[in-house]
Write a protein that holds these residues in place. Structure first.
Motif, PDB file in Angstrom:
ATOM      1  N   TRP A   1       0.828  -1.210   0.000  1.00  0.00           N
ATOM      2  CA  TRP A   1       0.000   0.000   0.000  1.00  0.00           C
ATOM      3  C   TRP A   1       0.863   1.262   0.000  1.00  0.00           C
ATOM      4  O   TRP A   1       0.488   2.290  -0.568  1.00  0.00           O
ATOM      5  CB  TRP A   1      -0.911   0.012   1.237  1.00  0.00           C
ATOM      6  CG  TRP A   1      -2.093  -0.912   1.114  1.00  0.00           C
ATOM      7  CD1 TRP A   1      -2.547  -1.516  -0.020  1.00  0.00           C
ATOM      8  CD2 TRP A   1      -2.958  -1.329   2.171  1.00  0.00           C
ATOM      9  NE1 TRP A   1      -3.634  -2.295   0.238  1.00  0.00           N
ATOM     10  CE2 TRP A   1      -3.929  -2.204   1.598  1.00  0.00           C
ATOM     11  CE3 TRP A   1      -3.028  -1.073   3.534  1.00  0.00           C
ATOM     12  CZ2 TRP A   1      -4.925  -2.802   2.337  1.00  0.00           C
ATOM     13  CZ3 TRP A   1      -4.036  -1.668   4.283  1.00  0.00           C
ATOM     14  CH2 TRP A   1      -4.974  -2.523   3.687  1.00  0.00           C
ATOM     15  N   MET A   2       1.998   1.232   0.661  1.00  0.00           N
ATOM     16  CA  MET A   2       2.865   2.396   0.693  1.00  0.00           C
ATOM     17  C   MET A   2       3.253   2.827  -0.719  1.00  0.00           C
ATOM     18  O   MET A   2       3.209   4.020  -1.055  1.00  0.00           O
ATOM     19  CB  MET A   2       4.134   2.094   1.503  1.00  0.00           C
ATOM     20  CG  MET A   2       5.083   3.291   1.631  1.00  0.00           C
ATOM     21  SD  MET A   2       6.751   2.862   2.168  1.00  0.00           S
ATOM     22  CE  MET A   2       7.424   2.228   0.622  1.00  0.00           C
ATOM     23  N   PHE A   3       3.635   1.859  -1.553  1.00  0.00           N
ATOM     24  CA  PHE A   3       4.023   2.196  -2.919  1.00  0.00           C
ATOM     25  C   PHE A   3       2.831   2.743  -3.706  1.00  0.00           C
ATOM     26  O   PHE A   3       2.994   3.620  -4.569  1.00  0.00           O
ATOM     27  CB  PHE A   3       4.602   0.960  -3.618  1.00  0.00           C
ATOM     28  CG  PHE A   3       6.022   0.674  -3.235  1.00  0.00           C
ATOM     29  CD1 PHE A   3       7.073   1.277  -3.911  1.00  0.00           C
ATOM     30  CD2 PHE A   3       6.316  -0.178  -2.188  1.00  0.00           C
ATOM     31  CE1 PHE A   3       8.379   1.029  -3.564  1.00  0.00           C
ATOM     32  CE2 PHE A   3       7.620  -0.439  -1.827  1.00  0.00           C
ATOM     33  CZ  PHE A   3       8.665   0.167  -2.513  1.00  0.00           C
TER      34      PHE A   3
ATOM     35  N   PHE B   1      16.720   7.742  -4.848  1.00  0.00           N
ATOM     36  CA  PHE B   1      16.277   8.324  -3.577  1.00  0.00           C
ATOM     37  C   PHE B   1      16.042   9.833  -3.678  1.00  0.00           C
ATOM     38  O   PHE B   1      15.031  10.338  -3.171  1.00  0.00           O
ATOM     39  CB  PHE B   1      17.296   8.018  -2.476  1.00  0.00           C
ATOM     40  CG  PHE B   1      17.231   6.604  -1.975  1.00  0.00           C
ATOM     41  CD1 PHE B   1      16.115   6.145  -1.295  1.00  0.00           C
ATOM     42  CD2 PHE B   1      18.273   5.727  -2.194  1.00  0.00           C
ATOM     43  CE1 PHE B   1      16.043   4.840  -0.834  1.00  0.00           C
ATOM     44  CE2 PHE B   1      18.219   4.416  -1.735  1.00  0.00           C
ATOM     45  CZ  PHE B   1      17.098   3.971  -1.057  1.00  0.00           C
ATOM     46  N   ASN B   2      16.932  10.545  -4.317  1.00  0.00           N
ATOM     47  CA  ASN B   2      16.840  12.007  -4.333  1.00  0.00           C
ATOM     48  C   ASN B   2      15.929  12.558  -5.424  1.00  0.00           C
ATOM     49  O   ASN B   2      15.428  13.678  -5.299  1.00  0.00           O
ATOM     50  CB  ASN B   2      18.236  12.618  -4.475  1.00  0.00           C
ATOM     51  CG  ASN B   2      19.115  12.314  -3.275  1.00  0.00           C
ATOM     52  OD1 ASN B   2      18.655  12.377  -2.140  1.00  0.00           O
ATOM     53  ND2 ASN B   2      20.362  11.965  -3.511  1.00  0.00           N
ATOM     54  N   HIS B   3      15.717  11.781  -6.495  1.00  0.00           N
ATOM     55  CA  HIS B   3      14.866  12.267  -7.584  1.00  0.00           C
ATOM     56  C   HIS B   3      13.477  11.628  -7.572  1.00  0.00           C
ATOM     57  O   HIS B   3      12.555  12.165  -8.191  1.00  0.00           O
ATOM     58  CB  HIS B   3      15.524  11.996  -8.936  1.00  0.00           C
ATOM     59  CG  HIS B   3      16.762  12.818  -9.159  1.00  0.00           C
ATOM     60  ND1 HIS B   3      17.376  12.904 -10.386  1.00  0.00           N
ATOM     61  CD2 HIS B   3      17.492  13.588  -8.322  1.00  0.00           C
ATOM     62  CE1 HIS B   3      18.446  13.687 -10.289  1.00  0.00           C
ATOM     63  NE2 HIS B   3      18.526  14.108  -9.044  1.00  0.00           N
TER      64      HIS B   3
ATOM     65  N   ALA C   1       8.723  11.896  -3.548  1.00  0.00           N
ATOM     66  CA  ALA C   1       7.380  11.314  -3.491  1.00  0.00           C
ATOM     67  C   ALA C   1       6.890  11.234  -2.053  1.00  0.00           C
ATOM     68  O   ALA C   1       5.713  11.494  -1.757  1.00  0.00           O
ATOM     69  CB  ALA C   1       7.385   9.933  -4.135  1.00  0.00           C
ATOM     70  N   PHE C   2       7.772  10.856  -1.135  1.00  0.00           N
ATOM     71  CA  PHE C   2       7.399  10.769   0.276  1.00  0.00           C
ATOM     72  C   PHE C   2       7.060  12.151   0.844  1.00  0.00           C
ATOM     73  O   PHE C   2       6.057  12.318   1.568  1.00  0.00           O
ATOM     74  CB  PHE C   2       8.536  10.135   1.071  1.00  0.00           C
ATOM     75  CG  PHE C   2       8.316  10.130   2.547  1.00  0.00           C
ATOM     76  CD1 PHE C   2       7.318   9.356   3.117  1.00  0.00           C
ATOM     77  CD2 PHE C   2       9.100  10.917   3.384  1.00  0.00           C
ATOM     78  CE1 PHE C   2       7.108   9.358   4.494  1.00  0.00           C
ATOM     79  CE2 PHE C   2       8.898  10.922   4.759  1.00  0.00           C
ATOM     80  CZ  PHE C   2       7.898  10.144   5.309  1.00  0.00           C
TER      81      PHE C   2
END
Length: 675
Positions: free
Chosen positions: A500-502, A641-643, A648-649
């Protein structure tokens, strides 16, 4: 023109460069065909160029029709000899050049190598400089087995064989100094294995340790610093193995003295622990069969690094048996002390760059990696359930990847895990805790530890880059964890919640599909991955969560894309790099130094002859390691992670916060309206 038939009518020469056989001679009939300078005498003297029947030629000095003095003789097959002759016989100083380009320069007697000289083989680059006797290496001499001269032998020779005293250096850097017989180590000698950090001093027989000797395992820290104590065995050897009576001094301080068979403790023996506890009895295949516990002065597991916390297990055992159980557990620990410490040392260094002191505490993240490598989570227990079994931690510490574990805490955890896995199957055993722990170590840990699996720690340089994102990802993990009502206020994440997180982060697309993501989530579990109900409610640790992210990085940011971005970044920063004097830090870590606990065995091997390659000659130890290359560059992590992931988080948090504020405001309006 005359012939040599009235005197010495033939000439003996070595046909080729034979290293390990009798020299082959060719007999040359010297019937003169013509002499370049005409002479009316049959027995001419002085400088001459003479052509013999068959195509042989000699240019040099003659005396009374015989080759005598300096000259050059060329055989029809291309072999040449340049040097001194005595009455048609090559004798004195000279040089042979064979058709393949091999050469010999030095003493010659009766047409063969004799005295002091140097032979060089054109095909292999092998060279020998030293004493010769009738065409064979005999006396003192040095042979180099390759052109770079990294493989060599210096010492005594007997009829082409290494025999007597000599020193051998192998291309790996390993060395042997001592006695030889028939090309193999035989007698007193010292062997040093450079990369393995091992040394043997003692008797040899036909290339193997045999008789009395001392074998030392030198344990080193990263950066070359050596530990104060090492594993050491002093005693009898038989055909390369510890066999007979001997004493083993463990690096941890324990000592075993007794009988050995095929590298294992076997027969009557005495094991003394670091703190003075003594175990006497019969050993079989490295295990104590009938221990005598009368010498133990204390029922507690004493020692600053062995204060075990296994009270939760002892309460399940009758009180009258608890002391014996503790003693038997300690005995198993003593047996495996150096191996368990090496495992602790290996996993505590995962993800760290070079450190001159090599001293780290084992983190929970590394502990999970150890358990996964040993497939403990396939024994009917998940890593999250194991977290709850480990004593001493409460609240968030239970599932935190940063919680550290001392060595005795690792031992306590493993004993508890072993009991939960094997207690039902081994309930008939006399000493239940020790039997379960011994089975876990023997069957699960020793065969699998250090064979790193998974995305995170498999490749050292990548791991050093990946762990820099652990802290931020741990914050993300906690946001999506939910309270598990079965365990009070314990907050964990299930496979369902991870999926669900994704979805909440809008991460799923035609590259990262639901099916592909589910395969990554369930990759470490047994069972049918298509049977969703068997996995959806399984709890995952942060390690499993983080490795799913690393797998997604490979899908969302293919290596080719990351490399393309890397090229662009390097191009844009090239001017700055040219003026920047700083050098990037290097992340390096070797598994080889961390597998010293693997009990290596000597294997018989023949030393190479000059015609053999180094690989066929190198003797040594069996050392099993597992090294895999994981081709996911750090640039991929940066881009993912950075892009993608962190933006997104952050967007998710922003939307969630606005939604909550909006709902709160609407609730307040509703309450006011009702008032």
């Amino acid at each position: 023109m005359g012939t040599f038939e009235r005197r010495n009518q033939s000439l003996n020469l070595e046909d080729k460069a034979n290293w390990n056989e009798d020299p082959e001679l060719i007999v040359v009939l010297l019937n003169i065909k013509r002499v370049r300078e005409e002479s009316c005498e049959d027995e001419f003297s002085g400088q001459r160029e003479v052509y013999f029947e068959g195509g042989h030629v000699h240019k040099g000095m003659f005396s009374k029709g015989l080759m005598d003095g300096w000259g050059i003789f060329t055989h029809l097959n291309g072999l040449t000899y340049e040097g001194e002759f005595v009455r048609n016989i090559p004798t004195g100083r000279g040089k042979f050049t064979w058709p393949d380009g091999s050469t010999y320069s030095g003493g010659v007697v009766d047409g063969v190598r004799h005295g002091f000289g140097t032979h060089t083989c054109a095909k292999t680059g092998v060279s020998y400089t030293g004493e010769w006797s009738r065409g064979k290496r005999h006396g003192e001499g040095t042979v180099y087995y390759n052109e770079s001269k990294t493989s060599w032998y210096k010492g005594d020779w007997v009829m082409n064989n290494r025999e007597g005293r000599g020193e051998r250096c192998y291309v790996t850097g390993n060395t042997y100094s001592g006695e030889w017989k028939c090309n193999v180590r035989h007698g007193e000698g010292t062997m040093k294995w450079l990369k393995l950090g091992q040394q043997y001093v003692g008797n040899w027989c036909e290339g193997l340790q045999h008789g009395k000797g001392t074998h030392v395992w030198i344990q080193k820290r990263e950066g070359g610093l050596q530990y104060f104590q090492n594993n050491q065995y002093h005693g009898d050897f038989l055909h390369g193995q510890r066999h007979g009576h001997g004493v083993f001094y463990y690096a941890g301080g324990a000592i075993y003295e007794g009988e050995w068979k095929n590298n294992k403790k076997h027969g009557q023996g005495k094991l003394t622990s670091k703190n003075g506890h003594v175990f006497k009895g019969e050993f079989k295949d490295d295990k104590m069969m009938t221990p005598d516990l009368s010498g133990i002065r204390s029922p507690s597991l004493s020692g600053p690094d062995r204060i075990l916390n296994i009270e939760c297990l002892l309460r399940k055992i009758p009180q009258r048996k608890q002391d014996t159980e503790c003693k038997q557990v300690e005995f198993v620990i003593l047996q495996r002390d150096s191996q368990l410490r090496s495992i602790y040392s290996f996993y505590s260094r995962l993800g760290h760059s070079d450190c001159p002191h090599n001293t780290f505490l084992l983190s929970r993240l590394q502990f999970w990696c150890l358990l996964k490598d040993c497939s403990i989570h396939h024994r009917g227990i998940t890593l999250t359930q194991i977290n709850r079994l480990i004593p001493g931690n409460t609240g968030r510490e239970i599932h935190s990847p940063f919680t550290s574990m001392l060595f005795h805490e690792l031992l306590s955890s493993l004993i508890i895990i072993a009991f939960h896995i094997y207690s039902k199957d081994m309930k008939s055993q006399k000493n239940l805790l020790a039997s379960c722990f011994s089975k876990l170590v023997t069957d699960d840990m020793l065969p699998n530890a250090t064979k790193v699996k998974g995305f995170l720690f498999r490749e050292p340089d990548f791991a050093a880059a990946a762990v820099t994102y652990v802290k931020e990802c741990w914050e993300v993990f906690q946001v999506f964890c939910r309270v598990n009502t079965a365990h009070g206020e314990d907050k964990t994440m299930t496979c369902r919640q991870l999926l669900w997180m994704f979805k909440d982060l809008n991460f799923l697309d035609h590259h990262l599909t639901t099916g592909k993501l589910w395969e990554m989530i369930t990759a470490g579990y047994q069972g049918d991955p298509e049977n969703l109900t068997s996995h959806v409610d399984l709890e995952v640790t942060f390690l499993e969560f983080f490795e799913v992210l690393l797998g997604c990085a490979q899908v969302k940011c293919p290596v080719s894309d990351a490399l393309e971005e890397s090229r662009g970044r390097l191009s844009s920063e090239s001017d700055a790099l040219q003026t920047d004097a700083q050098t990037p830090s290097k992340h390096s870590q070797t598994m080889e130094d961390s597998t010293q606990f693997v009990m290596s065995q000597l294997i018989k091997s023949e030393d190479e002859t000059p015609q053999q390659t180094e690989a066929t000659e190198e003797d040594g130890l069996i050392l099993q390691t597992s090294q895999h290359k994981f081709q996911l560059p750090s640039e991929t992590l940066h881009r993912f992670f950075n892009h993608f992931f962190f933006p997104a988080f952050n967007h998710y948090l922003s939307v969630t916060r606005k939604t909550k504020n909006k709902l709160a405001n609407e609730k307040k309006k509703t309450e006011r309206h009702e008032e």
